[in-house]
Scaffold this motif. Sequence first.
Motif, PDB file in Angstrom:
ATOM      1  N   GLN A 143       0.822  -1.207   0.000  1.00  0.00           N
ATOM      2  CA  GLN A 143       0.000   0.000   0.000  1.00  0.00           C
ATOM      3  C   GLN A 143       0.860   1.262   0.000  1.00  0.00           C
ATOM      4  OE1 GLN A 143      -3.379  -0.211  -0.053  1.00  0.00           O
ATOM      5  NE2 GLN A 143      -3.648   2.012  -0.145  1.00  0.00           N
ATOM      6  N   THR A 146       5.741   2.809  -4.557  1.00  0.00           N
ATOM      7  CA  THR A 146       5.884   2.922  -6.002  1.00  0.00           C
ATOM      8  C   THR A 146       6.156   1.533  -6.569  1.00  0.00           C
ATOM      9  OG1 THR A 146       8.280   3.258  -5.923  1.00  0.00           O
ATOM     10  CG2 THR A 146       6.892   5.222  -5.741  1.00  0.00           C
ATOM     11  N   LEU A 147       6.015   1.406  -7.876  1.00  0.00           N
ATOM     12  CA  LEU A 147       6.321   0.124  -8.517  1.00  0.00           C
ATOM     13  C   LEU A 147       7.775  -0.270  -8.286  1.00  0.00           C
ATOM     14  CD1 LEU A 147       4.517   0.040 -11.990  1.00  0.00           C
ATOM     15  CD2 LEU A 147       4.253  -1.581 -10.100  1.00  0.00           C
ATOM     16  N   ALA A 150       8.030  -1.612  -4.807  1.00  0.00           N
ATOM     17  CA  ALA A 150       7.393  -2.927  -4.735  1.00  0.00           C
ATOM     18  C   ALA A 150       8.287  -3.997  -5.366  1.00  0.00           C
ATOM     19  CB  ALA A 150       6.033  -2.885  -5.427  1.00  0.00           C
ATOM     20  N   LYS A 173       2.254   4.515  -8.423  1.00  0.00           N
ATOM     21  CA  LYS A 173       1.898   4.009  -7.094  1.00  0.00           C
ATOM     22  C   LYS A 173       1.030   2.760  -7.202  1.00  0.00           C
ATOM     23  CE  LYS A 173       3.856   7.024  -4.362  1.00  0.00           C
ATOM     24  NZ  LYS A 173       3.059   7.887  -3.478  1.00  0.00           N
ATOM     25  N   VAL A 174       1.224   1.856  -6.242  1.00  0.00           N
ATOM     26  CA  VAL A 174       0.443   0.624  -6.207  1.00  0.00           C
ATOM     27  C   VAL A 174      -0.317   0.545  -4.893  1.00  0.00           C
ATOM     28  CG1 VAL A 174       2.064  -0.585  -7.695  1.00  0.00           C
ATOM     29  CG2 VAL A 174       2.352  -0.708  -5.231  1.00  0.00           C
ATOM     30  N   THR A 175      -1.319  -0.294  -4.864  1.00  0.00           N
ATOM     31  CA  THR A 175      -2.100  -0.512  -3.655  1.00  0.00           C
ATOM     32  C   THR A 175      -2.346  -2.009  -3.497  1.00  0.00           C
ATOM     33  OG1 THR A 175      -4.215  -0.309  -4.841  1.00  0.00           O
ATOM     34  CG2 THR A 175      -3.296   1.707  -3.866  1.00  0.00           C
ATOM     35  N   TYR A 178      -0.547  -8.637  -1.375  1.00  0.00           N
ATOM     36  CA  TYR A 178      -0.299  -9.702  -2.342  1.00  0.00           C
ATOM     37  C   TYR A 178       0.460 -10.851  -1.687  1.00  0.00           C
ATOM     38  CZ  TYR A 178      -1.486  -6.024  -5.684  1.00  0.00           C
ATOM     39  OH  TYR A 178      -2.131  -5.019  -6.367  1.00  0.00           O
ATOM     40  N   ALA A 190      -0.704  -5.424 -11.346  1.00  0.00           N
ATOM     41  CA  ALA A 190      -0.314  -4.016 -11.369  1.00  0.00           C
ATOM     42  C   ALA A 190      -0.396  -3.455 -12.779  1.00  0.00           C
ATOM     43  CB  ALA A 190       1.099  -3.859 -10.820  1.00  0.00           C
ATOM     44  N   SER A 193      -4.058  -2.796 -13.704  1.00  0.00           N
ATOM     45  CA  SER A 193      -4.673  -1.658 -13.025  1.00  0.00           C
ATOM     46  C   SER A 193      -4.065  -0.323 -13.444  1.00  0.00           C
ATOM     47  CB  SER A 193      -4.571  -1.825 -11.506  1.00  0.00           C
ATOM     48  OG  SER A 193      -3.217  -1.791 -11.091  1.00  0.00           O
ATOM     49  N   LEU A 194      -2.795  -0.328 -13.845  1.00  0.00           N
ATOM     50  CA  LEU A 194      -2.112   0.924 -14.176  1.00  0.00           C
ATOM     51  C   LEU A 194      -2.036   1.189 -15.679  1.00  0.00           C
ATOM     52  CD1 LEU A 194       0.844   0.654 -11.628  1.00  0.00           C
ATOM     53  CD2 LEU A 194      -1.149   2.168 -11.476  1.00  0.00           C
TER      54      LEU A 194
END
Length: 210
Positions: A143, A146-147, A150, A173-175, A178, A190, A193-194
């Motif tokens: 949460q 950034t990618l 992550a 940014k990721v949320t 996982y 990811a 979604s992005l």
Amino acid sequence: MVTAKGDTRRIALAEGSAITLNTDSRIEPRFEERLRQVDLVKGEALFDVSRDRDRPFVVHAGDVRIRVLGTSFSVRRFDDGAVEVAVLEGHVEVGAAGELHPHSLRRGQRVRVSPRGDFRIERVSHAALERSVGWRRGIIDLQGMTLAQAAAEYARYSDRRIIIADPAVGAMKVTGVYSTSDPLGFARAAALSLGIQAIPTADGVRLDRR
């Protein structure tokens, strides 16, 4: 006591405490008649310490010293020399080795100690703290990362690489939460979604713009 990349290990100690090691971690316990000590040589560990007023429990992480009587807290050593301590229950004292006036942290507080010895203390919700130690159940909380961050986190758990060459993609940014064992599944989710691509490679996946 060590763990390999991708593994976790729970160690029950004879005096009633327990230590759970995260991926690629190493500890060296040194228990004496009047003092219980553990060196966190590398990686991350969750300590559930049994209360004993006559035998304090001390964790050394580089130059950082954490002292407790009975509590639950996590300690992580970063590759750059920083150390992070998060208190889930009870309270701990955190300071440099030999420091006369350490910082006192209670439940819901987290401190980041920089390689230069600077302390940054923050208050964290109980839910966020529980997510931060989700690795003991095989999950990772990304949460707000950034990618690129992550991808670095996943590199702790797996040799399946997430490659990001474009800085703009790395800054996205990721949320979400996982599985620690599925970096490729995270990369595909990811990308979806992005609005970017997840391109398979020989040893992992590359994230790039469409």
